[in-house]
Design an enzyme around this catalytic site. Sequence first.
Site, PDB file in Angstrom:
ATOM      1  N   GLU A   1     -45.509  43.609  19.160  1.00  0.00           N
ATOM      2  CA  GLU A   1     -46.406  42.458  19.124  1.00  0.00           C
ATOM      3  C   GLU A   1     -47.083  42.240  20.467  1.00  0.00           C
ATOM      4  OE1 GLU A   1     -44.891  40.566  21.455  1.00  0.00           O
ATOM      5  OE2 GLU A   1     -43.092  41.771  21.216  1.00  0.00           O
TER       6      GLU A   1
ATOM      7  N   GLY B   1     -42.849  44.218  25.726  1.00  0.00           N
ATOM      8  CA  GLY B   1     -43.386  43.980  24.388  1.00  0.00           C
ATOM      9  C   GLY B   1     -44.340  45.083  24.001  1.00  0.00           C
ATOM     10  N   GLU B   2     -45.329  44.748  23.196  1.00  0.00           N
ATOM     11  CA  GLU B   2     -46.363  45.659  22.685  1.00  0.00           C
ATOM     12  C   GLU B   2     -45.801  46.916  22.024  1.00  0.00           C
ATOM     13  OE1 GLU B   2     -48.020  48.234  26.525  1.00  0.00           O
ATOM     14  OE2 GLU B   2     -48.631  46.128  26.380  1.00  0.00           O
ATOM     15  N   GLY B   3     -44.552  46.857  21.550  1.00  0.00           N
ATOM     16  CA  GLY B   3     -43.954  48.008  20.891  1.00  0.00           C
ATOM     17  C   GLY B   3     -43.480  49.085  21.832  1.00  0.00           C
TER      18      GLY B   3
END
Length: 341
Positions: free
Chosen positions: A166, A308-310
Amino acid sequence: MSDPQPQASLQEIRDLLKVFPGPDEASIQAAREREGQLTKPPGALGRLEEVAEWLAAWQGKAPPRVDRPRVAVFAANHGVATAKPVSAFPVDVTQQMVANFQHGGAAVNQLCLVHDAELRVYEMALEHPTKDFTEGPAMTDSECATALAYGMMAVEEGVNVICLGEMGIGNTTAAAAVCHALYGGEAADWVGPGTGVEGDALSAKVAAVQQAVETNKAAMTDPFEVLRCVGGYELAAIVGAVIAARVGRVPVILDGYTCTAAAAILEAMLPGALDHCVVGHLSAEPAHAALLGKLGKEPLLNLNMRLGEGSGAAVALGLVKSAAACHAGMATFAEAGVSGA
């Protein structure tokens, strides 16, 4: 993400949980039999052997394959981040980071290149954030259901492992509110620095989480209502992707705290709903370890990441691909002419 449609409802999503398939027992047995014949002592590859069996169980294939992995990053904005000083960065950063993903400049872009994974970034109406959940529910029923349905679109035919992540300023505040609502304790137990807040800003973040749960307490009658009241569009989309992956027999690698908090909604609704998921890494966000304890999940990696951001899931994808490659590609004792034990 299009504007919410009135026909979407959380009850339709709840009904999907009733048709969740279990693990494929025949594939589990085939994976175990093959593992026992490979040219190595039993258990010598440790958790890689467990991962290979997990892949077989949830793909329903033996040997399993990880030749079309996808990394799905859902991006959304939170009303609480506009109304309260809960983040070290302004909400404009969400849109700016989406542009960075699109131009190949983020960490997750590099990790996808390394692991030959397809990156999809799902931009969720960034100009229309959720409502400030300290004042009432973050989403209406139809808004939440539409975000869930949007997340389901990430699980397309042919994808055989999906990593979920996300992007959204304020989403660790939402994650903390979800965990506080699901598991209780003190708000401070679930709040961490996120993008780097400390001091008065951290105190404001704790206060926002506490207020959100108190304000919405009467409305949070089940875990999906928790998601609607104190979650966010990207958290709902992650839940939708996890649901679609279960129905479609696609194993899932979850990213860090926010991603795992979203997925926890499903485990709270239906114990065992996350059996097709592994957690890629232990986030440096302090509450992630406590959350994993609640879920009974052991992360694949602990690299002190909190981006974050995968990104953590994408790093863990390398381990999952390694597990599949060893299981499928190693010779058996008979094929190699090696004497067994």
